[in-house]
Design a protein around this motif. Structure first.
Motif, PDB file in Angstrom:
ATOM      1  N   GLY A 183      -4.324   5.426  -8.647  1.00 13.61           N
ATOM      2  CA  GLY A 183      -4.900   6.387  -7.725  1.00 13.61           C
ATOM      3  C   GLY A 183      -6.415   6.334  -7.714  1.00 13.61           C
ATOM      4  O   GLY A 183      -7.019   5.262  -7.640  1.00 13.61           O
TER       5      GLY A 183
ATOM      6  N   CYS B 169       4.141   1.474  -1.098  1.00 13.15           N
ATOM      7  CA  CYS B 169       5.045   1.571  -2.247  1.00 13.15           C
ATOM      8  C   CYS B 169       4.382   1.267  -3.586  1.00 13.15           C
ATOM      9  O   CYS B 169       4.979   1.513  -4.634  1.00 13.15           O
ATOM     10  CB  CYS B 169       6.228   0.622  -2.063  1.00 13.15           C
ATOM     11  SG  CYS B 169       7.239   0.969  -0.609  1.00 13.15           S
ATOM     12  N   GLY B 170       3.166   0.695  -3.562  1.00 11.53           N
ATOM     13  CA  GLY B 170       2.495   0.305  -4.795  1.00 11.53           C
ATOM     14  C   GLY B 170       2.761  -1.137  -5.171  1.00 11.53           C
ATOM     15  O   GLY B 170       1.919  -1.799  -5.771  1.00 11.53           O
ATOM     16  N   ILE B 171       3.925  -1.632  -4.825  1.00 13.94           N
ATOM     17  CA  ILE B 171       4.300  -3.028  -5.073  1.00 13.94           C
ATOM     18  C   ILE B 171       5.260  -3.449  -3.977  1.00 13.94           C
ATOM     19  O   ILE B 171       6.078  -2.647  -3.508  1.00 13.94           O
ATOM     20  CB  ILE B 171       4.941  -3.206  -6.470  1.00 13.94           C
ATOM     21  CG1 ILE B 171       5.232  -4.686  -6.746  1.00 13.94           C
ATOM     22  CG2 ILE B 171       6.183  -2.351  -6.624  1.00 13.94           C
ATOM     23  CD1 ILE B 171       5.664  -4.961  -8.192  1.00 13.94           C
TER      24      ILE B 171
ATOM     25  N   ALA C 226      -8.542   3.836  -9.895  1.00 11.39           N
ATOM     26  CA  ALA C 226      -8.428   2.385  -9.741  1.00 11.39           C
ATOM     27  C   ALA C 226      -9.773   1.687  -9.895  1.00 11.39           C
ATOM     28  O   ALA C 226      -9.882   0.674 -10.598  1.00 11.39           O
ATOM     29  CB  ALA C 226      -7.804   2.048  -8.387  1.00 11.39           C
TER      30      ALA C 226
ATOM     31  N   ARG D  37       0.839  -1.211   0.000  1.00  7.08           N
ATOM     32  CA  ARG D  37       0.000   0.000   0.000  1.00  7.08           C
ATOM     33  C   ARG D  37       0.867   1.252   0.000  1.00  7.08           C
ATOM     34  O   ARG D  37       0.533   2.253  -0.639  1.00  7.08           O
ATOM     35  CB  ARG D  37      -0.928   0.000   1.208  1.00  7.08           C
ATOM     36  CG  ARG D  37      -1.936  -1.119   1.197  1.00  7.08           C
ATOM     37  CD  ARG D  37      -3.310  -0.682   1.696  1.00  7.08           C
ATOM     38  NE  ARG D  37      -4.192  -1.842   1.815  1.00  7.08           N
ATOM     39  CZ  ARG D  37      -4.860  -2.393   0.826  1.00  7.08           C
ATOM     40  NH1 ARG D  37      -4.722  -1.892  -0.392  1.00  7.08           N
ATOM     41  NH2 ARG D  37      -5.640  -3.433   1.023  1.00  7.08           N
TER      42      ARG D  37
ATOM     43  N   ASN E 200      -4.048   0.889  -6.740  1.00  8.77           N
ATOM     44  CA  ASN E 200      -4.053   2.320  -6.435  1.00  8.77           C
ATOM     45  C   ASN E 200      -2.679   2.950  -6.648  1.00  8.77           C
ATOM     46  O   ASN E 200      -2.574   4.158  -6.865  1.00  8.77           O
ATOM     47  CB  ASN E 200      -4.496   2.540  -4.989  1.00  8.77           C
ATOM     48  CG  ASN E 200      -5.947   2.170  -4.775  1.00  8.77           C
ATOM     49  OD1 ASN E 200      -6.851   2.829  -5.266  1.00  8.77           O
ATOM     50  ND2 ASN E 200      -6.177   1.084  -4.055  1.00  8.77           N
ATOM     51  N   GLY E 201      -1.639   2.118  -6.566  1.00  9.45           N
ATOM     52  CA  GLY E 201      -0.300   2.660  -6.769  1.00  9.45           C
ATOM     53  C   GLY E 201      -0.097   3.173  -8.178  1.00  9.45           C
ATOM     54  O   GLY E 201       0.584   4.176  -8.398  1.00  9.45           O
ATOM     55  N   PHE E 202      -0.672   2.492  -9.169  1.00  7.10           N
ATOM     56  CA  PHE E 202      -0.597   2.937 -10.554  1.00  7.10           C
ATOM     57  C   PHE E 202      -1.691   3.940 -10.895  1.00  7.10           C
ATOM     58  O   PHE E 202      -1.479   4.861 -11.684  1.00  7.10           O
ATOM     59  CB  PHE E 202      -0.752   1.737 -11.500  1.00  7.10           C
ATOM     60  CG  PHE E 202       0.485   0.910 -11.670  1.00  7.10           C
ATOM     61  CD1 PHE E 202       1.578   1.393 -12.376  1.00  7.10           C
ATOM     62  CD2 PHE E 202       0.562  -0.354 -11.123  1.00  7.10           C
ATOM     63  CE1 PHE E 202       2.721   0.630 -12.537  1.00  7.10           C
ATOM     64  CE2 PHE E 202       1.700  -1.126 -11.283  1.00  7.10           C
ATOM     65  CZ  PHE E 202       2.787  -0.635 -11.988  1.00  7.10           C
TER      66      PHE E 202
ATOM     67  N   ILE F 251       0.709  -6.294  -5.671  1.00  4.46           N
ATOM     68  CA  ILE F 251       0.643  -5.015  -6.386  1.00  4.46           C
ATOM     69  C   ILE F 251      -0.672  -4.338  -6.034  1.00  4.46           C
ATOM     70  O   ILE F 251      -1.749  -4.929  -6.169  1.00  4.46           O
ATOM     71  CB  ILE F 251       0.725  -5.220  -7.910  1.00  4.46           C
ATOM     72  CG1 ILE F 251       1.981  -6.001  -8.284  1.00  4.46           C
ATOM     73  CG2 ILE F 251       0.689  -3.875  -8.632  1.00  4.46           C
ATOM     74  CD1 ILE F 251       2.036  -6.412  -9.751  1.00  4.46           C
ATOM     75  N   ASP F 252      -0.587  -3.097  -5.599  1.00  5.04           N
ATOM     76  CA  ASP F 252      -1.772  -2.320  -5.262  1.00  5.04           C
ATOM     77  C   ASP F 252      -2.206  -1.513  -6.489  1.00  5.04           C
ATOM     78  O   ASP F 252      -1.460  -0.646  -6.949  1.00  5.04           O
ATOM     79  CB  ASP F 252      -1.462  -1.376  -4.106  1.00  5.04           C
ATOM     80  CG  ASP F 252      -2.673  -0.592  -3.635  1.00  5.04           C
ATOM     81  OD1 ASP F 252      -3.776  -0.777  -4.205  1.00  5.04           O
ATOM     82  OD2 ASP F 252      -2.524   0.211  -2.693  1.00  5.04           O
TER      83      ASP F 252
END
Length: 337
Positions: A281, A108-110, A284, A106, A277-279, A274-275
């Motif tokens: 926002g 770092c995105g991954i 998502a 959450r 939301n990381g890519f 992999i979140d």
């Protein structure tokens, strides 16, 4: 004559707890180990259900499991964590590392979780399903023992080396697949052997390297990868990323450490989360909704969507319980003597 026995899921759980406790496994390990066995039976994955209590018994009695293992967490980097299982079962190590993996993904995105020094006997879908249920796309990989010949070869080198993937589906159970890179899970061949049934050609080779339909010969010889060179390449990938990459054993090294005990593999597992939301926002939710078009396109033409069969089986089992082989049940009860 019906050779099966009806059990509730709670009876399956109680049986697993009784056997594992009788074998001396610590209470901390019994809970997560038993739940994976219940999940296998619940989802009609017989090769990963109570049958696995027999392999637990053999592995524990051979002294190949640390009965009171306490996982040790090593925080390696903002997006990396390792959990040393201390020679215990992988289930407790995963439960220890899972919240840390989720928090890092959450942030770092991954993120990636390496499990080291763990005994493995179960499928990988419980791990990726658990992560996907928290909103992550997730992958899991683990080697095993060297039971599988590479494409074109005749001697075991790879493990069954499963690959699992989970995808979050808002308002629906996650999309999950989990398959061995071997033509079939080793447990399926063992179930055929126990039942005295032949295996299909393409599952294994006898000890002389010849194709065989004899389950015992395949167990003594080597299994085959699915899809020829394609499955073989994926199996090699699993060896690398869940072995040397995280500082753990290859399947050949695990088999050497087994030293003829013929018990569950010891080694590593790599889990990646992999979140979206990381890519994406705030976008998502929109793109996850777009992904549903893929699933609709599969089921809309009558094609099979991986994981649906398990969820349908789960609904049946939650409502009606499960049926298990009486002989298998008797063999498991014998472990309590």
């Amino acid at each position: 004559m019906d050779d099966t026995l009806a059990l509730s899921l709670e009876e399956v759980r109680t049986l697993a707890h009784r056997v594992l406790a009788r074998l001396g496994l610590s209470e901390r390990q019994i809970g997560p180990v038993a739940e994976t066995i219940v999940a296998g039976e619940r989802d009609e994955c017989g090769a990963h259900g109570i049958y696995r209590l027999l392999s637990c018994a053999q592995t524990i009695r051979a002294g190949k499991v640390a009965l009171d293992a306490e996982p040790a967490v090593h925080d390696m980097a903002p997006a990396l964590v390792r959990v040393d299982g201390g020679g215990g079962y992988a289930q407790l190590a995963f439960e220890t590392g899972r919240p840390i993996l989720a928090e890092k993904a959450r942030r770092c995105g991954i993120a990636a979780l390496g499990l080291n020094n763990c005994v493995h006997f179960a499928a990988l879908w419980p791990e990726v399903e658990a992560m996907a249920a928290q909103g992550f796309a997730a992958f899991a990989f683990t080697p095993s023992h060297a039971w599988v010949a590479p494409a074109g070869g005749t001697r075991p080198l790879f493990g069954t080396n499963p690959i699992a993937f989970g995808w979050p589906r808002p308002g629906k159970p996650p999309f999950v697949f989990d398959f061995a890179t071997s033509a079939v899970a080793r447990g399926e061949i063992e179930l055929h052997r126990r039942a005295g049934k032949p295996i299909p050609l393409g599952w294994g080779l006898d000890p002389e390297g010849n194709p065989t339909t004899d389950a015992a010969a395949a167990m003594a010889g080597s299994m085959l990868t699915f899809g020829g060179h394609k499955g073989s390449a994926l199996s090699a990938m699993v060896e690398l990323i869940a072995g040397p990459l995280i500082g753990d054993m290859t399947s050949a090294e695990s088999l050497a450490a087994d030293d003829g005990a013929k018990v569950s593999p010891l080694g590593g597992e790599l889990i990646i989360a992999i979140d979206p939301n990381g890519f994406l926002g705030a976008a998502a939710a929109e793109h996850l909704a777009r992904a549903e078009q893929i699933f609709d396109g599969i089921t809309g033409q009558g094609a099979r969507l991986p994981s649906l069969r398990r969820y349908e089986a789960r609904a049946r089992s939650l409502a009606n319980g499960v049926r298990v082989s009486k002989k298998l049940h008797d063999d498991i009860l014998a472990q309590l003597d």
